[in-house]
Design an enzyme around this catalytic site. Structure first.
Site, PDB file in Angstrom:
ATOM      1  N   GLY A 104     -54.233   4.040   5.511  1.00 15.24           N
ATOM      2  CA  GLY A 104     -53.344   4.388   4.422  1.00 15.24           C
ATOM      3  C   GLY A 104     -54.111   4.396   3.109  1.00 15.24           C
ATOM      4  N   CYS A 105     -53.465   4.948   2.083  1.00 13.24           N
ATOM      5  CA  CYS A 105     -54.153   5.098   0.801  1.00 13.24           C
ATOM      6  C   CYS A 105     -54.399   3.734   0.156  1.00 13.24           C
ATOM      7  CB  CYS A 105     -53.356   6.008  -0.113  1.00 13.24           C
ATOM      8  SG  CYS A 105     -51.601   5.613  -0.224  1.00 13.24           S
ATOM      9  N   TYR A 106     -53.362   2.906   0.073  1.00 13.12           N
ATOM     10  CA  TYR A 106     -53.559   1.559  -0.485  1.00 13.12           C
ATOM     11  C   TYR A 106     -54.578   0.760   0.335  1.00 13.12           C
ATOM     12  CZ  TYR A 106     -49.395   1.773  -3.597  1.00 13.12           C
ATOM     13  OH  TYR A 106     -48.475   2.064  -4.566  1.00 13.12           O
ATOM     14  N   GLU A 161     -59.522   5.120  -6.477  1.00 15.58           N
ATOM     15  CA  GLU A 161     -59.756   6.214  -5.532  1.00 15.58           C
ATOM     16  C   GLU A 161     -58.738   7.307  -5.835  1.00 15.58           C
ATOM     17  OE1 GLU A 161     -58.680   4.544  -1.635  1.00 15.58           O
ATOM     18  OE2 GLU A 161     -56.621   5.232  -1.906  1.00 15.58           O
TER      19      GLU A 161
END
Lengths: 348, 348, 348, 348
Positions: free
Chosen positions: A148-150, A314
């Site tokens: 996932g992004c987090y 990011e």
């Protein structure tokens, strides 16, 4: 040329995959599916792709998928696992941007995603697609569960502290105060992501529990060679389009007070092309990685005390999703991991 | 490799030039000057360029400039003309992103820019750097005066109407209602471009007169083979970073009512790689060209009446500045004009 | 105290009505309906109203509506007309923020809103709620059709030119280039109003035809004593939350070239509390009326030529909707029209 | 009527004071000073105040200041202390929005603000203007040092935990991860607060040390009856105009694990009109207090563990500055503290 298919390319990670893959020197885009947009030209939906992508959306059962070398799933959770068995059987590699192949514990998956896992055997062989941690495994993988992004930002931020073979910080009381741009919520229309709701506004959400928490803890524990990790994770919504900023806190243990953490981070990432450990004292801005696959990290120890503050940025759609997927694909097909990912971030 | 120098690379057009040129396959960045930032690494100022650009800013009298094949001026108005004579004498090509070589009439220049022109002879030979209009002249030019950001959008929007060898619209009463993102105002700190001023806000400015008006009229008249042009130009400030949207109005003359304007536009731009005439009925969004050199145009004739509405979008920092400069450079050095400019726009 | 009911208070005009009416010194909020949110406290839905509004949403057939003196409809088009007959019969005044009572010609209504009008008799007696134009009629009205947000700005901007009893400008070729914040699109989730779509982006829409066009033309013709009006109307979406900016163009007729248009505007609005004609040369910003009922107008004649440029700003949710509704209510109940509407705009 | 003067009213706290005070039922605005804008009408600078404020800026030595009952300083740090002795001698009350009368320890002041304190005697008697903590002292004060915007949110967020006469949390390791809108940086033009820099971007700043840290620690220690406090404070810049969100972390001590923290907070603030403890599970949004003097707080204990997460939102220009100043003024002059401060927040 690597023949690539995309399942579900109408969301933000889908259009980002299209941007990256359509300009990739070793990729041939073979097909893209969308039940809802069947027959529509991709460039009618995303005019930014006019002249760059000539494909039309086709139905998911399209035969062309099986002519691919690799299929990306940019779909809601639960879709990839329904199609994975057939593709794996046909020797087609899979890179899933959703959560189907992230959580190794199916009970966790079922608790957080409210559905039963269909192919636990494939899940078991699936590799967690974080190249800076799992590069060798990714090279040999048939199925990738992309982080996932987090979790990408949090794991890359804590990894140098946890991977030293000894305890440096209080690993039972880590805190990640994370902030995400609105594109992280996807392209499905919902009230809380409307411009007039999310604009000129800021708030936390999911404090009681967020799906990215078990995934992150699983990843951190793997980095920490199995030691238990205690993490408080508080995500926030920022009125910007792209970008994640995780502010990570850790308490230095007495026996680690002498460590030069700046050097430790620089050393840990000295061969990681996409991870930039900035000079001491830096405050990385999300825009310095906008539309690129880079991550920038800064290490702070305010007042020389016992609290470490790690700042990580990011682009949630690139390193947090599509770019990381392409990085994995490069590794899986023997290419340099930076191929087709050398975009300079967009400022301003 | 083309040896390139940049004078004044600390503003937004400067950092955009750096982004484009540092990835250009036929360019070697030789030097970049800034009196104020002398000795500072470019990537310290713009961390987005860490690992991409290794140059430091040097003083403007740096000897390396004269080792260049071409020098870009990303400076305030009035700087390029002071250095142009020496560079031209040394057979170095010049591409000026400011206004020094735009207005052919020095009286106009002096009126609008409040300074005397230093080298009217070089101004006379300078070519207006709008490739879609002046491609052949640009190929042979030694000095390029790049169009302003607004004028690029307005000229490309009206050109097909004015270049037909006969009157199609009332050329004495054109109206350009233009809207620009805030980066167009530059990186110099001023109150009106602060986030807390320009954010969540919209307004016109310069209605009484704007420097881009005489330049645009000069360009339109050239396209119209010298016929006089009457233009009302109203610029507005949009709370976004990049992008220009010009909404152009023209009254169709009775003898032109039968014309298929959609076809006329498509035909005019059929060989222009960077100009995309969208399908009838389209509403181009600025983001569909974000961070790219493309221009998108849509042609409307509401209710089939006598008013044409032309919608034009560009990225003010790319096609409106740095990208157009690189496009000109490509032409001047015999390269395909698209070299190093094939970026897919960033959505979302 | 005026007993007030609101039908459909879950959208942006609804919450704005609640903000204004809950602090109005002569209003008692009696009930607010929402089929979907029945039983939910208003302040649970909009925490900004915690401690200010104690009501819960009730079903639309709630008996309390008939205990009201006036009912506001903040509903989708077509709802007010279904409930109007019963309320009118019960001597309850109606202020409709939707389009049911705007277009006098039912054929126009049916063409643009794709539904048949249910109560043409009530439509016939309904008054168009633009106080600066229709103040006396509003005082006596039982049913008010409130103007749309765009039409308010365009009519107030052109009115001084059209209401002089003689032709001053070419009324057959007016152009309104209008820009709206995203809240104008409402609180219903749709892709194009997501933050990640509408943010950092700008575009026109509805160029081929927009529902506010026939309404505006009807209003302008009424102001012009029945003379025909030709209007080109191009709306645009601005990445801001509130605010409308209409840039109006008109060609001055030869016989009107001597007129002092600044004085003409100041004179026309000298008694209009909410309309501020700014000093010559001004560029009104939308934020200067944010969260207030004011309209600001500036009159320009670039280069002293024949084109008038009128700049008009309003808050689309206040003067363009809820505030104008309260202003009408004040007039209908014999109060000063500014009662409860004296908010100072919010800057920054 | 209270005669009020404002010194330095050209910044954001100044214009906010004007908005609040011009509509305050017991205030007469007597004069406003600005060396730079001497002679300019306030409403020319801030057109939002047209028709609301008729004053012109005058020079700071204006005699009218001494005719005031109270003078607000909305000036840079260091100005108020130069004028305070004269005003105090003339029996004029002072409310300073800058830092001159915040830090009780002059060495701290000199360290963080790089200037010597001129009137330590007045500093000694000055009262810290946080009414929810110091209400009685404020009533009797002659000089108020208003809290900074961040410190207000952090102190109000931690106060219920620290003021219980016993240790509930680890007070040596508090963490405040705070986020502010850009207006907090003021109206002085600087590069990093330009729209094109701060927009669509997010980053931390001042991690090594921020002026608000010593002030906050001083305040927290006072609330904790002198116990030492250890605080890590990390501020971040959010691309929004107004609003502060502080995410506060604290580790619950074993002996406090049984406490109902939700009840503890509700009880502590039961008489505080402006502090709203939201229901358990809430995530307050900054916009729910926009342009109002309210603070909203939510109390979380993720997973029932030992980490408390307190979410606090305020409008940095109102409760974080001008509104809090008016609240103090009300108390100093025997008015209800809510007088002139009952604005409903603006949504959307």
């Amino acid at each position: 040329m690597i023949k690539v298919g995309i399942v579900g390319g109408t969301g933000y990670t889908g259009v980002e995959l299209l941007r990256l893959l359509s300009a990739h020197p070793h990729v041939q885009l073979v097909c893209i599916t969308s039940r809802k947009e069947d027959g529509i030209a991709v460039s009618d939906m995303f005019p930014s792709l006019r002249g760059r992508v000539d494909l039309k959306y086709v139905m998911p059962d399209c035969a062309d998928l099986t002519a691919c070398d690799v299929v990306f799933f940019a779909t809601p959770h639960g879709v990839a696992m329904t199609q994975a068995p057939k593709l794996v059987a046909a020797n087609i590699k899979i890179i899933d941007l959703a959560a189907d192949f992230r959580l190794k514990n199916t009970a966790d998956f079922e608790k957080w995603y409210k559905m039963q896992h269909i192919c636990p055997d494939i899940l078991e062989e699936a590799v967690y697609g974080l190249p800076e941690i799992n590069r060798e495994a990714i090279k040999k993988a048939r199925v990738i569960g992309l982080p996932g992004c987090y979790p990408t930002s949090i794991q890359l931020g804590y990894a140098p502290l946890l991977a030293q073979g000894k305890l440096l910080v209080n690993e039972s009381a880590l805190v990640s105060d994370s902030k995400s741009g609105v594109s992280g919520a996807g392209r499905n229309p919902e009230v809380h992501t409307l411009f007039a709701e999310a604009g000129d506004n800021f708030h936390a959400y999911g404090v009681a529990g967020h799906r990215h928490l078990p995934e992150t803890v699983q990843g951190l524990q793997a980095i920490a060679e199995g030691r238990p990790i205690g993490l408080t994770f508080v995500p926030h919504l920022v009125p910007m389009i792209r970008g994640i900023h995780s502010t990570l806190y850790a308490t230095i243990l007495p026996e680690a007070r002498h460590i030069d953490f700046q050097a430790l981070y620089e050393n840990y990432y000295r061969d990681a092309f996409f991870v930039d450990v900035m000079p001491a004292g830096s405050h990385p801005e999300t825009r310095t990685v906008r539309a690129s696959n880079f991550v920038r990290i800064a290490v702070h120890r305010p007042g020389g005390g016992d609290t470490l503050v790690i700042l990580v940025v990011e682009d949630n759609l690139v390193k947090g999703a599509a770019g990381q997927g392409v990085q994995c694909m490069n590794l899986m097909f023997g290419l340099d991991e930076t191929t087709g990912l050398q975009h300079t971030p967009i400022i301003p």
